[in-house]
Design a protein around this motif. Structure first.
Motif, mmCIF file in Angstrom:
data_model
loop_
_atom_site.group_PDB
_atom_site.id
_atom_site.type_symbol
_atom_site.label_atom_id
_atom_site.label_comp_id
_atom_site.label_asym_id
_atom_site.label_seq_id
_atom_site.Cartn_x
_atom_site.Cartn_y
_atom_site.Cartn_z
ATOM 1 N N VAL A 26 3.477 -3.661 -9.974
ATOM 2 C CA VAL A 26 2.963 -3.616 -8.607
ATOM 3 C C VAL A 26 1.621 -2.892 -8.584
ATOM 4 C CG1 VAL A 26 3.463 -2.977 -6.216
ATOM 5 C CG2 VAL A 26 5.349 -3.484 -7.771
ATOM 6 N N SER A 27 0.680 -3.439 -7.832
ATOM 7 C CA SER A 27 -0.625 -2.788 -7.664
ATOM 8 C C SER A 27 -0.989 -2.752 -6.186
ATOM 9 C CB SER A 27 -1.718 -3.554 -8.429
ATOM 10 O OG SER A 27 -1.446 -3.581 -9.810
ATOM 11 N N VAL A 28 -1.474 -1.608 -5.730
ATOM 12 C CA VAL A 28 -1.973 -1.465 -4.360
ATOM 13 C C VAL A 28 -3.500 -1.424 -4.454
ATOM 14 C CG1 VAL A 28 -1.998 -0.037 -2.276
ATOM 15 C CG2 VAL A 28 0.089 -0.210 -3.650
ATOM 16 N N THR A 29 -4.160 -2.436 -3.899
ATOM 17 C CA THR A 29 -5.598 -2.585 -4.093
ATOM 18 C C THR A 29 -6.321 -2.930 -2.799
ATOM 19 O OG1 THR A 29 -5.450 -4.955 -4.550
ATOM 20 C CG2 THR A 29 -5.127 -3.490 -6.420
ATOM 21 N N ASP A 30 -7.635 -3.001 -2.900
ATOM 22 C CA ASP A 30 -8.521 -3.540 -1.854
ATOM 23 C C ASP A 30 -8.253 -2.989 -0.448
ATOM 24 O OD1 ASP A 30 -9.592 -5.084 -3.878
ATOM 25 O OD2 ASP A 30 -8.258 -6.767 -3.464
ATOM 26 N N PRO A 31 -8.398 -1.686 -0.235
ATOM 27 C CA PRO A 31 -8.240 -1.156 1.127
ATOM 28 C C PRO A 31 -9.346 -1.669 2.047
ATOM 29 C CG PRO A 31 -9.074 0.537 -0.361
ATOM 30 C CD PRO A 31 -8.730 -0.628 -1.210
ATOM 31 N N VAL A 32 -8.975 -2.107 3.242
ATOM 32 C CA VAL A 32 -9.937 -2.657 4.215
ATOM 33 C C VAL A 32 -9.641 -2.061 5.583
ATOM 34 C CG1 VAL A 32 -10.759 -4.741 5.378
ATOM 35 C CG2 VAL A 32 -10.158 -4.828 2.947
ATOM 36 N N LYS A 33 -10.687 -1.597 6.269
ATOM 37 C CA LYS A 33 -10.521 -1.056 7.616
ATOM 38 C C LYS A 33 -10.463 -2.205 8.614
ATOM 39 C CE LYS A 33 -12.628 1.919 11.123
ATOM 40 N NZ LYS A 33 -13.800 2.744 11.498
ATOM 41 N N LEU A 34 -9.457 -2.189 9.467
ATOM 42 C CA LEU A 34 -9.296 -3.205 10.504
ATOM 43 C C LEU A 34 -9.186 -2.541 11.872
ATOM 44 C CD1 LEU A 34 -6.652 -5.492 8.735
ATOM 45 C CD2 LEU A 34 -9.117 -5.858 8.863
ATOM 46 N N GLY A 35 -9.708 -3.191 12.900
ATOM 47 C CA GLY A 35 -9.621 -2.655 14.247
ATOM 48 C C GLY A 35 -10.682 -1.596 14.513
ATOM 49 N N ASN A 36 -10.672 -1.107 15.743
ATOM 50 C CA ASN A 36 -11.657 -0.110 16.163
ATOM 51 C C ASN A 36 -10.988 1.011 16.933
ATOM 52 O OD1 ASN A 36 -14.200 -1.519 15.318
ATOM 53 N ND2 ASN A 36 -13.492 -3.055 16.797
ATOM 54 N N GLY A 37 -11.671 2.156 16.973
ATOM 55 C CA GLY A 37 -11.181 3.293 17.745
ATOM 56 C C GLY A 37 -9.824 3.771 17.284
ATOM 57 N N VAL A 38 -8.972 4.128 18.266
ATOM 58 C CA VAL A 38 -7.655 4.665 17.928
ATOM 59 C C VAL A 38 -6.733 3.600 17.347
ATOM 60 C CG1 VAL A 38 -7.777 6.519 19.635
ATOM 61 C CG2 VAL A 38 -6.853 4.287 20.302
ATOM 62 N N GLN A 39 -7.098 2.317 17.526
ATOM 63 C CA GLN A 39 -6.278 1.229 16.990
ATOM 64 C C GLN A 39 -6.645 0.876 15.549
ATOM 65 O OE1 GLN A 39 -3.699 -0.005 18.701
ATOM 66 N NE2 GLN A 39 -4.206 1.412 20.367
ATOM 67 N N ALA A 40 -7.690 1.511 15.016
ATOM 68 C CA ALA A 40 -8.145 1.192 13.657
ATOM 69 C C ALA A 40 -7.122 1.653 12.622
ATOM 70 C CB ALA A 40 -9.495 1.843 13.396
ATOM 71 N N ILE A 104 -9.747 7.300 1.698
ATOM 72 C CA ILE A 104 -9.135 5.980 1.544
ATOM 73 C C ILE A 104 -8.719 5.737 0.095
ATOM 74 C CG2 ILE A 104 -9.621 3.497 1.599
ATOM 75 C CD1 ILE A 104 -11.325 4.046 4.112
ATOM 76 N N GLU A 105 -9.567 6.145 -0.858
ATOM 77 C CA GLU A 105 -9.225 5.959 -2.268
ATOM 78 C C GLU A 105 -8.062 6.863 -2.676
ATOM 79 O OE1 GLU A 105 -8.902 4.930 -6.207
ATOM 80 O OE2 GLU A 105 -9.664 3.858 -4.463
ATOM 81 N N MET A 106 -8.049 8.106 -2.185
ATOM 82 C CA MET A 106 -6.911 8.996 -2.481
ATOM 83 C C MET A 106 -5.614 8.412 -1.920
ATOM 84 S SD MET A 106 -8.137 12.962 -2.160
ATOM 85 C CE MET A 106 -8.560 12.863 -0.430
ATOM 86 N N ARG A 107 -5.689 7.893 -0.696
ATOM 87 C CA ARG A 107 -4.512 7.281 -0.070
ATOM 88 C C ARG A 107 -4.058 6.060 -0.873
ATOM 89 N NH1 ARG A 107 -2.882 6.420 5.199
ATOM 90 N NH2 ARG A 107 -2.873 8.675 5.410
ATOM 91 N N ARG A 108 -4.996 5.213 -1.264
ATOM 92 C CA ARG A 108 -4.650 4.016 -2.042
ATOM 93 C C ARG A 108 -3.954 4.400 -3.346
ATOM 94 N NH1 ARG A 108 -5.205 1.739 -6.292
ATOM 95 N NH2 ARG A 108 -6.580 3.387 -7.032
ATOM 96 N N GLN A 109 -4.522 5.383 -4.046
ATOM 97 C CA GLN A 109 -3.945 5.818 -5.312
ATOM 98 C C GLN A 109 -2.540 6.375 -5.113
ATOM 99 O OE1 GLN A 109 -6.294 8.053 -8.438
ATOM 100 N NE2 GLN A 109 -4.953 9.722 -7.817
ATOM 101 N N ALA A 110 -2.351 7.174 -4.061
ATOM 102 C CA ALA A 110 -1.038 7.770 -3.793
ATOM 103 C C ALA A 110 -0.012 6.704 -3.419
ATOM 104 C CB ALA A 110 -1.149 8.814 -2.682
ATOM 105 N N LEU A 111 -0.423 5.701 -2.656
ATOM 106 C CA LEU A 111 0.489 4.623 -2.285
ATOM 107 C C LEU A 111 0.857 3.780 -3.500
ATOM 108 C CD1 LEU A 111 -1.091 3.450 1.101
ATOM 109 C CD2 LEU A 111 0.960 4.848 0.772
ATOM 110 N N ASP A 112 -0.097 3.586 -4.397
ATOM 111 C CA ASP A 112 0.176 2.851 -5.636
ATOM 112 C C ASP A 112 1.217 3.597 -6.474
ATOM 113 O OD1 ASP A 112 -1.234 0.569 -7.507
ATOM 114 O OD2 ASP A 112 -0.556 2.272 -8.699
ATOM 115 N N ILE A 113 1.053 4.910 -6.585
ATOM 116 C CA ILE A 113 2.017 5.725 -7.331
ATOM 117 C C ILE A 113 3.391 5.660 -6.661
ATOM 118 C CG2 ILE A 113 2.629 8.102 -7.930
ATOM 119 C CD1 ILE A 113 -0.394 8.618 -8.306
ATOM 120 N N PHE A 114 3.404 5.754 -5.334
ATOM 121 C CA PHE A 114 4.654 5.720 -4.564
ATOM 122 C C PHE A 114 5.457 4.450 -4.850
ATOM 123 C CE2 PHE A 114 6.446 3.794 -0.658
ATOM 124 C CZ PHE A 114 7.513 4.653 -0.440
#
Length: 401
Positions: A26-40, A104-114
């Motif tokens: 399993v790989s967690v990759t390519d983080p992308v920001k979606l939405g705007n404001g508080v809904q982002a 975002i990269e720290m979060r991606r790495q932690a989610l991949d480990i999880f």
């Protein structure tokens, strides 16, 4: 046990071949920001490669967001009592950091480990919820989250608060602020003491690792500012001294870049692993709380059965017409008590296995983290020494004999 790997096997066998080694990658990759404001929010591509027959094909790519990972963690925690469910990275409440590239990269790495810890766990990897998480389309995943009831119906923030409350209650028990019915088991007490001490020591190490990262960054910024100032100073001089100043400024800026790079390396490969293990220990504490609840329920049911027996004996002596009803209640309660005892014994067995696995994995992970730390510091020190050393002859030529 199914192996996990980040890349495909070099074997010429078909992944579906009966003789192929079972694997789940399993790989967690390519983080992308979606939405705007508080809904982002940030979405991630989760890529699964496997030859397991219960999965839909050899490769599956799905889009997931942080709340989907929370859903998986909560489902596993509820269903697999006694197992140390891997922790998730905390959700940043600070808006300006939430969408920074580094966070975002720290979060991606932690989610991949999880998710890879789950995929490599001999019990958790068989979870139907894991298969749903790794294969379901976004609409199905959203529907699964929205249909939850009870504890699962709560928002991620509410669940995090529940998690913290559980930890607080465990702390109260250990510190003697509460006096519930507790196990009298020296090995269990030893394990609890080890976990609470480990949390303190890991948190202290992580705090100082954070300071090291901060110091590298501050020194790097100071050298960058100094380099710019010295280069401007050198521009005012038209002789060899001006050239030496200019080269001194250039070297300072170069060393600044080295420090900033090493600060990032230190953050990702040393501070973050320490922080991850602080979270892992907190997850273990939640399991300790579940064990305490299971033991307490077992004891309460045993006491209730004794009272029911006494009451049943009285009814039988008086030949009450409620004997039949009381006997049914007694049998149901006894069955419930036996089930509670089985649940407790299962939790004890699993925790004994889990603590051994945790310690073995911690030894490997911490060994790697400290090895990376030492290598990085040696590399940085050598780079800085070489940079300054190369400048000395040029500066000596400008110095009086």
């Amino acid at each position: 046990m199914i192996s996990t790997q980040r890349s495909g096997s070099g074997s010429s066998q078909s992944p579906r071949s009966p003789s192929a080694q079972p694997f789940l990658s399993v790989s967690v990759t390519d983080p992308v920001k979606l939405g705007n404001g508080v809904q982002a929010y940030i979405s991630y591509r989760v890529i699964t490669k496997t030859n397991l027959p219960e999965y839909q094909g050899q490769e599956k790519i799905v889009i997931r967001r942080y709340s989907d990972f929370v859903w998986l963690r909560d489902r596993l925690f509820e269903k697999y009592k006694g197992i140390f469910v891997p922790p998730l990275p905390e959700k940043s409440a600070v808006e300006k950091f939430r969408f920074s590239a580094e966070f975002i990269e720290m979060r991606r790495q932690a989610l991949d480990i999880f998710v890879n810890r789950i995929a490599s766990h001999h019990e958790l990897q068989q979870s139907e919820d894991l298969r749903t998480f790794l294969q379901a389309d976004e609409e199905t995943m959203e529907r699964a989250r929205s249909q939850e009831t009870g504890i699962f119906k709560k928002k991620p923030a509410d669940l995090m608060q529940i998690f913290k409350d559980v930890q607080s209650r465990v702390s109260d028990v250990v510190l003697g602020k509460e006096k519930p019915v507790e196990e009298s088991n020296p090995e269990y007490e030893k394990m609890k003491h080890y976990i609470f001490e480990l949390e303190n020591h890991l948190a202290e190490a992580q705090k100082h690792a954070y300071r090291l990262v901060k110091r590298h960054r501050e020194l790097g910024q100071s050298l960058s500012d100094f380099g710019k100032a010295v280069k401007i100073l050198g521009a005012c001089e038209g002789n060899g001294l001006g050239k030496a100043f200019s080269e001194l400024g250039t070297k300072s800026e170069m060393i600044s870049i080295k420090l900033q790079k090493e600060a990032h390396h230190l953050l990702m490969n040393f501070e973050e692993p320490l922080k991850d293990y602080v979270r892992a220990v907190q997850s273990i504490k939640a399991t300790i709380a579940e064990r305490a609840n299971a033991f307490r329920l077992q004891c309460e049911l045993a006491e209730t059965i004794k009272l029911k027996e006494i009451n049943l004996d009285k009814l039988m002596l008086t030949r009450s017409d409620r004997v039949g009803e009381a006997e049914i209640e007694y049998k149901e309660l006894k069955a419930e008590s036996e089930e509670a005892t089985k649940r407790f014994e299962t939790i004890v067995r699993l925790m004994n296995e889990e603590i051994v696995r945790f310690q073995e994995q911690k030894t490997l992970d911490m060994g790697l983290a400290f090895h990376e730390f030492a290598k990085g510091q040696a590399r940085l020190a050598n780079g800085i020494a070489d940079a300054w050393r190369s400048l000395i002859p040029k500066l000596e030529s400008c110095s009086p004999a």
